[in-house]
Design a protein around this motif. Structure first.
Motif, PDB file in Angstrom:
ATOM      1  N   LEU A 120     -12.938 -17.859  -0.869  1.00 52.85           N
ATOM      2  CA  LEU A 120     -13.319 -19.267  -1.012  1.00 52.85           C
ATOM      3  C   LEU A 120     -13.904 -19.733   0.311  1.00 52.85           C
ATOM      4  CD1 LEU A 120     -13.415 -21.896  -2.636  1.00 52.85           C
ATOM      5  CD2 LEU A 120     -11.116 -22.410  -1.781  1.00 52.85           C
ATOM      6  N   ILE A 160      -7.741 -24.262  -4.348  1.00 47.87           N
ATOM      7  CA  ILE A 160      -7.140 -22.960  -4.025  1.00 47.87           C
ATOM      8  C   ILE A 160      -6.146 -22.559  -5.104  1.00 47.87           C
ATOM      9  CG2 ILE A 160      -5.528 -21.832  -2.432  1.00 47.87           C
ATOM     10  CD1 ILE A 160      -6.961 -23.287  -0.143  1.00 47.87           C
ATOM     11  N   GLU A 164      -7.246 -19.276  -6.839  1.00 45.28           N
ATOM     12  CA  GLU A 164      -6.372 -18.229  -6.305  1.00 45.28           C
ATOM     13  C   GLU A 164      -7.170 -17.198  -5.501  1.00 45.28           C
ATOM     14  OE1 GLU A 164      -4.193 -16.566  -9.549  1.00 45.28           O
ATOM     15  OE2 GLU A 164      -2.885 -18.309  -9.748  1.00 45.28           O
ATOM     16  N   VAL A 168      -9.572 -17.386   2.641  1.00 41.74           N
ATOM     17  CA  VAL A 168     -10.144 -18.735   2.709  1.00 41.74           C
ATOM     18  C   VAL A 168     -10.882 -18.881   4.035  1.00 41.74           C
ATOM     19  CG1 VAL A 168      -9.653 -21.210   2.746  1.00 41.74           C
ATOM     20  CG2 VAL A 168      -8.336 -19.702   1.245  1.00 41.74           C
TER      21      VAL A 168
END
Length: 453
Positions: A120, A160, A164, A168
Motif C-alpha cells: 500500500l 489497511i 490487508e 506500507v
C-alpha cells in the motif's frame, strides 16, 4: 469539555518550553518557537484485537526467548537489501530522508511496483493520476501495488484493514495528521503522534512501514529529533542533482551495519542499480593526464576504486587557495604541510585544488597516498601511470601507515585490471601469487622517486 492544553515547541529541533521565548536554548535558533495544542482525546488511533483481549506480556529470562533467525523480506533491489542488512525486517519502521527532487519517491515507488508482496503506497503529496503517470514511466507492471492519496491516519488505518497489505509506504510523514492532536500537519506534535501511531501499528501487526521524511535547509530530517530515535532504521538518499549518481546511506540501523552504501544511477525511466561502482567513478580517457591518481577505498564491506584529481598552480594573488570537493579540507592542509616539511616540496606559494570524481565524499584515510600522488603529479606535470593505484594513510612524519582490510583492496584492484598497487610496507598481506604487483613503500620519498624518478 476538557480544557485545551498548549505548550511551546521549537520548530527546528523539537525542544519543549512552558512559555514563549525568542531564542531556543537547545539549537540557538531565533524565532522558531511556536505554540501548539497538545490536548489529546481519550481514544487511541490504532486498535487491534490483541490489545483489548490479550493479557499483558510477562518478563522472560533472556535464554528463554526464541532466538530463531528473523526472516527478512526481499526488496528485489540488491543495493537497498545491502544497506538494510539483507532485506526488510517484518514489523520495522524505516525512515528515508533526502534533498527535494533527489529521487526518494521514485525509489520507493519503483520498489513497490516490483515487490512480490501486497504493498500500500500512501501519498499525501500527489494524486493517484500523478503517481500513475510516474509509474508508467518507471515500469509497466505492478499488480501488487495499491495507491492511496490520504493524509488522515484514521482513514489510512481503515484502508489497511480492508486491503490487508504486507508492506506500507508513507509519502511523506510531514503530510500526515491525526484527529487526536489539534495542530497543523508537519508540526512537531503531529509528526510525533502520527509516527507513534504507525509504530504501534507496525509492532502489533508485524507489517513493516517505510516513511519518507523531508529535510531542513541544514540537511537534517525535519521534525523533532525523537523521530529518528523512534524508528528502527534511518536512511539518507544523497547526491548532487547535477550528477546522475545517487548514494543511499544508512545513518541508523537496529538490524544491520551502518557502514554500507548503495549506489544508483538516475535515468529517464527511474533509478538503476550500480553493481560495479568502480567503473563509474573512474573516468575513461585515451591519453594520460597529470594530476590524477586512483585510490582504493572501502565503504562498509564494499571496496571502491575512485579517481583523485589535483591541480597545482602558481598563486596569482597573495594568499594561496586551498579548495576541495568530496575531501576534508583540513586533511588536505595537513598533507601539504607534510609534503613541505618532510619531503621538501615547495607548495606553500601555490594554489591547490582537489576533487574526487563522481560527486561522492570519502572519509577513508587510505586515500591519502593517492592524494599525495595526484598533487605531486600535477606539481611536476608528469602523469601517473594509469595502471597504478594506491592504498595508504600518510602520517605527520611522512611515513606511509598501514590500512585495514588491505587484501580486499588489492583483490578489487586486480579484478579491475590494475598492474601495480602501492601499499605500506607495514601492512600484513595474506594474499599469495597475486596477478597484481604489490609495491611496499615506507615514506613519501619512496613513492615520489618511484613515480617521478
Amino acid at each position: 469539555m476538557s480544557k485545551v492544553k498548549t505548550t511551546f515547541f521549537c520548530q527546528n529541533c523539537g525542544a519543549q518550553y512552558a512559555k514563549w521565548q525568542g531564542q531556543c536554548n537547545s539549537c540557538k535558533e531565533w524565532n522558531t518557537i511556536a505554540e501548539e495544542i497538545i490536548q489529546k482525546q481519550e481514544k487511541t488511533a490504532w486498535k487491534s484485537e490483541t490489545t483489548s483481549s490479550s493479557k499483558a506480556p510477562k518478563p522472560l529470562r533472556i535464554n528463554e526467548i526464541d532466538s530463531a533467525q528473523e526472516i527478512r523480506m526481499d526488496t528485489t533491489d540488491a543495493e537497498l537489501n545491502r544497506v538494510l542488512g539483507g532485506g526488510i525486517v517484518p514489523g520495522s519502521l524505516i525512515l528515508l530522508g533526502g534533498e527535494p527532487g533527489i529521487g526518494k519517491s521514485t525509489l520507493l515507488l519503483q520498489i513497490s511496483l516490483k515487490l512480490p508482496y501486497k504493498t500500500l503506497y500512501v501519498s499525501g503529496e500527489e494524486s493517484q493520476k500523478q503517481i500513475k503517470m510516474r509509474a508508467e514511466r518507471i515500469t509497466p507492471s505492478g499488480d501488487n501495488c495499491y495507491i492511496l492519496t490520504e493524509t488522515k491516519t484514521q482513514n489510512i488505518f481503515k484502508q489497511i484493514e480492508a486491503i490487508e497489505p504486507e508492506i506500507v509506504i508513507i509519502d511523506s510523514i510531514q503530510t500526515l495528521h491525526t484527529d487526536y492532536i489539534e495542530s497543523t500537519p508537519g508540526s512537531i506534535s503531529q509528526i510525533r503522534e502520527t509516527t507513534a501511531e504507525l509504530i504501534k501499528f507496525a509492532k502489533e501487526t508485524n507489517i513493516p512501514v517505510i516513511l519518507i521524511g523531508h529535510i531542513t535547509k541544514d540537511g537534517n530530517i525535519a521534525g523533532p529529533k525523537i523521530l529518528e530515535h523512534m524508528v528502527d532504521t534511518v536512511l539518507q538518499f544523497e547526491g548532487d542533482r547535477n550528477h546522475v549518481y545517487r548514494i543511499l546511506r544508512s545513518l541508523k540501523n537496529r538490524f544491520g551495519s551502518t557502514a554500507e552504501i548503495g549506489i544508483y544511477e538516475m535515468l529517464g525511466n527511474g533509478l538503476r542499480e550500480v553493481s560495479n561502482p568502480s567503473e563509474i567513478l573512474i573516468s575513461h580517457k585515451d591519453e594520460e593526464l597529470s594530476g590524477t591518481a586512483i585510490a582504493s577505498t572501502l565503504e562498509g564491506m564494499r571496496p571502491l576504486m575512485i579517481e583523485i584529481q589535483a591541480l597545482v598552480s602558481t598563486a596569482v594573488y597573495g594568499t594561496p587557495q586551498r579548495s576541495t570537493t568530496g575531501y576534508n579540507a583540513k586533511r588536505l592542509n595537513m598533507i601539504l604541510a607534510v609534503l613541505e616539511k618532510r619531503a621538501g616540496f615547495r607548495l606553500g606559494a601555490k594554489d591547490v585544488f582537489l576533487n574526487i570524481t563522481g560527486g561522492i565524499s570519502v572519509d577513508d584515510p587510505a586515500i591519502d597516498l593517492a592524494v599525495v600522488a595526484a598533487i605531486l603529479s600535477s606539481n611536476e606535470d608528469i602523469a601517473v601511470n594509469k595502471d597504478f593505484c594506491f592504498a595508504g594513510e600518510v602520517g605527520l612524519s611522512g611515513e606511509i601507515r598501514p590500512v585495514n582490510r588491505v587484501d580486499q583492496r588489492i583483490q578489487e584492484a586486480e579484478k579491475l585490471g590494475f598492474s601495480t598497487i602501492f601499499v605500506s610496507k607495514y601492512n600484513k598481506i595474506a594474499l599469495k601469487n597475486t596477478g597484481i604487483k604489490i609495491r611496499l613503500v615506507a615514506k613519501i620519498e619512496d613513492v615520489a622517486s618511484e613515480l617521478f624518478g
